[in-house]
Every structure is written in C-alpha cells, then in structure tokens.
Motif scaffolding. Structure first.
Motif, PDB file in Angstrom:
ATOM      1  N   ALA A 151       0.829  -1.201   0.000  1.00  0.00           N
ATOM      2  CA  ALA A 151       0.000   0.000   0.000  1.00  0.00           C
ATOM      3  C   ALA A 151       0.867   1.255   0.000  1.00  0.00           C
ATOM      4  O   ALA A 151       1.942   1.276   0.607  1.00  0.00           O
ATOM      5  CB  ALA A 151      -0.913   0.000   1.220  1.00  0.00           C
ATOM      6  N   PRO A 152       0.420   2.310  -0.658  1.00  0.00           N
ATOM      7  CA  PRO A 152       1.168   3.573  -0.658  1.00  0.00           C
ATOM      8  C   PRO A 152       0.929   4.330   0.655  1.00  0.00           C
ATOM      9  O   PRO A 152       0.211   5.326   0.714  1.00  0.00           O
ATOM     10  CB  PRO A 152       0.576   4.319  -1.866  1.00  0.00           C
ATOM     11  CG  PRO A 152      -0.819   3.804  -1.979  1.00  0.00           C
ATOM     12  CD  PRO A 152      -0.768   2.367  -1.532  1.00  0.00           C
ATOM     13  N   GLY A 253      -6.948   2.151   2.358  1.00  0.00           N
ATOM     14  CA  GLY A 253      -5.981   1.925   1.289  1.00  0.00           C
ATOM     15  C   GLY A 253      -6.453   0.886   0.301  1.00  0.00           C
ATOM     16  O   GLY A 253      -5.656   0.367  -0.477  1.00  0.00           O
ATOM     17  N   ASP A 254      -7.755   0.580   0.316  1.00  0.00           N
ATOM     18  CA  ASP A 254      -8.308  -0.395  -0.626  1.00  0.00           C
ATOM     19  C   ASP A 254      -9.662   0.078  -1.125  1.00  0.00           C
ATOM     20  O   ASP A 254     -10.404   0.754  -0.417  1.00  0.00           O
ATOM     21  CB  ASP A 254      -8.453  -1.769   0.031  1.00  0.00           C
ATOM     22  CG  ASP A 254      -9.548  -1.790   1.068  1.00  0.00           C
ATOM     23  OD1 ASP A 254      -9.373  -1.150   2.132  1.00  0.00           O
ATOM     24  OD2 ASP A 254     -10.595  -2.406   0.824  1.00  0.00           O
ATOM     25  N   SER A 255      -9.996  -0.280  -2.339  1.00  0.00           N
ATOM     26  CA  SER A 255     -11.211   0.213  -2.975  1.00  0.00           C
ATOM     27  C   SER A 255     -12.483  -0.346  -2.347  1.00  0.00           C
ATOM     28  O   SER A 255     -13.502   0.339  -2.290  1.00  0.00           O
ATOM     29  CB  SER A 255     -11.192  -0.113  -4.468  1.00  0.00           C
ATOM     30  OG  SER A 255     -11.105  -1.505  -4.685  1.00  0.00           O
ATOM     31  N   THR A 256     -12.452  -1.599  -1.860  1.00  0.00           N
ATOM     32  CA  THR A 256     -13.677  -2.166  -1.296  1.00  0.00           C
ATOM     33  C   THR A 256     -14.100  -1.432  -0.031  1.00  0.00           C
ATOM     34  O   THR A 256     -15.288  -1.277   0.225  1.00  0.00           O
ATOM     35  CB  THR A 256     -13.510  -3.663  -0.990  1.00  0.00           C
ATOM     36  OG1 THR A 256     -12.425  -3.851  -0.091  1.00  0.00           O
ATOM     37  CG2 THR A 256     -13.264  -4.452  -2.241  1.00  0.00           C
ATOM     38  N   GLU A 300       2.354   4.083  -7.029  1.00  0.00           N
ATOM     39  CA  GLU A 300       1.820   4.872  -5.913  1.00  0.00           C
ATOM     40  C   GLU A 300       0.325   4.730  -5.641  1.00  0.00           C
ATOM     41  O   GLU A 300      -0.131   5.028  -4.573  1.00  0.00           O
ATOM     42  CB  GLU A 300       2.142   6.358  -6.129  1.00  0.00           C
ATOM     43  CG  GLU A 300       3.508   6.743  -5.613  1.00  0.00           C
ATOM     44  CD  GLU A 300       3.616   6.582  -4.093  1.00  0.00           C
ATOM     45  OE1 GLU A 300       3.130   7.462  -3.353  1.00  0.00           O
ATOM     46  OE2 GLU A 300       4.189   5.583  -3.657  1.00  0.00           O
ATOM     47  N   GLY A 301      -0.441   4.294  -6.590  1.00  0.00           N
ATOM     48  CA  GLY A 301      -1.865   4.168  -6.358  1.00  0.00           C
ATOM     49  C   GLY A 301      -2.625   5.390  -6.835  1.00  0.00           C
ATOM     50  O   GLY A 301      -2.057   6.317  -7.422  1.00  0.00           O
TER      51      GLY A 301
END
Length: 330
Positions: A151-152, A253-256, A300-301
C-alpha cells in the motif's frame, strides 16, 4: 476500478513479458516438447471483491498472452477456512500444473511450503514478500516471484492530512495474526509522525472484539484508518457504521473499503495486480527462472472518494481533489 492508461499498461506488460512469441511458448510441454496447453493452478482463501479483481486480471492477462486455449487454469479456494488452504493447494498440485499462482500472503506461504521443487510459484497481492518468507530479496527472489500490493502508506497519510488539516490522532484496528496487517501497522507507526499524526493501533483478536475496539478508537481519535488487513477489509461496513455513530471519518488503502463507506483513500488497482501477475507467469511458463524475475511492486496508487460517506461526517473535498480522483462513489 479504474485501470492504468491503455498505452502505459501495454508498455508495462510488454516490458514484463519480453519479445518471445506467446502461443508457442505456452503450448510446449516442459517434459516432452510435445504441444499441449500449459496448466496453471490458481489458489486463494475465498472469493472477495478485491480477490475477484485479481482473478479477473490474471485470467484475462493469460488469455491475452496465450490465445486460443494455450493455457488451462485450475482454480480452487478454501471457502474462507485457513485450515483448508493446505488441502486445497495439495489438490491443485495433484493436477501436475506447470505453475502455481496464489493470491494473498497466507495462500502463498502454504503453497511455497507444499510445492515440489519442479513447480514454480507466482504470487499475487502479497504485501511484504520478504517479511513473509516468500523471497530472499525483491531483486533476486529465489523459488518464487510475483506482484506485491504494498500500500502507498505515505500517500494515504498525506491524503488524510490534506483532508483533515487539524487532525492529530488516527485509530487503526488490525488483525495481529495477519503478517501483512502487522507489517502495515509497523510502517504506519513509522510514517505517522512525519505527517503530524499519532497512531493508536489496537489489535482485533476475534470478531467479538471488533465492536469494542472500533468504538474505543472512534472515541479516542480524529479519524480511523483501514490498513493492509484482509480481516479489516471484510469488516469495513461494520467499522464505518460504528465510526459514523461518533461522526468520525474512516480512510482506507483499498477500494472495497471506500465503496463500503470509507470517505476515501489512496488505493492499489487489484485488476492490474492480476494482469501484471499474468505477464510474470507467462515469462516463467516460457522458461525463465523465478529467481531471475524481480518482484514487481505496484506504483503509488490513485485516489478514490465516497462523496456520500464524506457528507455524512461533514467532509467536503476540495474540487481539485475530486478532479484527481480515479473512482468516485456517490
């Protein structure tokens, strides 16, 4: 989820795969030289939105590399039961695959332990491959290689700081039994002071603990953060619900988790994790040794926002941030 620009993605995958012809490389048996489809085993603990994105990217990536049925994928999962990971992976080994692919750290650790020497491993979505014991180094990995979804963390903390200029304390629930979760906690503890934050991390040792831990964190902190933690990804709706009772925003740090109600975050594109993993798998299937293929770490995300959730806790994002966001939930 948004993807990398098409030209950039094509260039990256071309670089990873190299110039060898796709169909011939896949359809030749390692043992006899006779033409046949390559067999790829794919194992993970259970379906989940993020894992499903990895699976889709991996399948589509291999189909592009080896068109016309040049690869057969044998896919199994352990129905969410860690104790069933080893039998699940052993059942796939019995299919005599040319390559084993695994998603997340626990599945990858079990596979590396169980796999016979002749079957290479390509792991996907592993946060800390070195710390998990999967590779000797990112540059010269050893028996296994693949894609890290590190994770960035710095970008996430910078995003929290830009969104909440006056915030001083961040609460982090985490699963102490998950190696990626502990790694993420340690990394956030290291980085938080650089952005003017004090991090309060509290362990969630069981589902029954979650409510108590999250309430305590919501009471003590300006906001909450969901880190690199599969258990907290799954618990995101409950974490958000509790935090809202205290009118505290949740970042992720995650889309869900953003989709489930976190106000926003800087996230990894898990479809691309699968797609790039397929490119690495293709190189192995064509004869390259995993030890010669460096582990790929995602860039980097990108920013994702949940405007409806932000409004519920009194946050209005700067219009420039909204313009930069790759995904917006309303």
């Amino acid at each position: 989820m948004s993807r990398l620009p098409a030209m950039a993605r094509a260039a990256l995958i071309a670089l990873l795969v190299g110039a060898l012809p796709a169909v011939h490389g896949c359809a030749r048996s390692r043992e006899s030289g006779a033409a046949r489809p390559r067999r790829v085993a794919l194992a993970y603990i259970a379906p989940h939105e993020l894992i499903n994105q990895v699976v889709r990217g991996f399948r589509e990536g291999l189909a592009e590399q080896f068109p016309g049925g040049g690869c057969q994928i044998y896919e199994r999962h352990a129905n969410g039961d860690l104790a069933q990971l080893s039998p699940t992976i052993n059942a796939l080994i019995a299919q005599r695959p040319d390559l084993m692919a695994t998603i997340t750290t626990p599945a990858s650790q079990v596979a590396l332990k169980n796999l016979p020497a002749g079957i290479p491993l390509c792991f996907l979505a592993v946060t800390d491959p070195v710390g998990a014991g999967l590779v000797e180094s990112l540059e010269r990995p050893g028996r296994a290689t693949g894609v890290s979804d590190l994770a960035p963390f710095a970008s996430i903390l910078r995003f929290v700081r830009d969104t909440l200029p006056k915030a001083r304390r961040i609460g982090l629930p985490y699963n102490p039994e998950e190696q990626p979760a502990v790694f993420g906690k340690n990394r956030l503890e290291e980085l938080a002071p650089r952005y003017g934050f004090q991090l309060e991390a509290r362990a969630v040792v069981s589902r029954d603990d979650l409510d108590v831990v999250v309430r305590k964190l919501a009471q003590n902190n300006d906001c909450l953060l969901i880190g690199t933690d599969n258990a907290m990804f799954e618990a995101a709706p409950q974490i958000v619900k509790i935090a809202r009772e205290y009118r505290k925003p949740v970042f992720a740090g995650d889309s869900t988790s953003v989709k489930a109600g976190a106000v926003g975050g800087v996230t990894v594109n898990y479809y691309e994790v699968g797609k790039i993993g397929a490119a690495i798998a293709a190189r192995i299937l064509r004869g390259e040794k995993p030890s010669n293929i460096p582990v790929y770490t995602m860039p980097e995300g990108f920013i994702e926002l949940n405007l409806a959730s932000a409004e519920r806790v009194g946050i209005r994002f700067d219009p420039e941030v909204v313009k930069k966001a790759k995904t917006i939930y309303r």
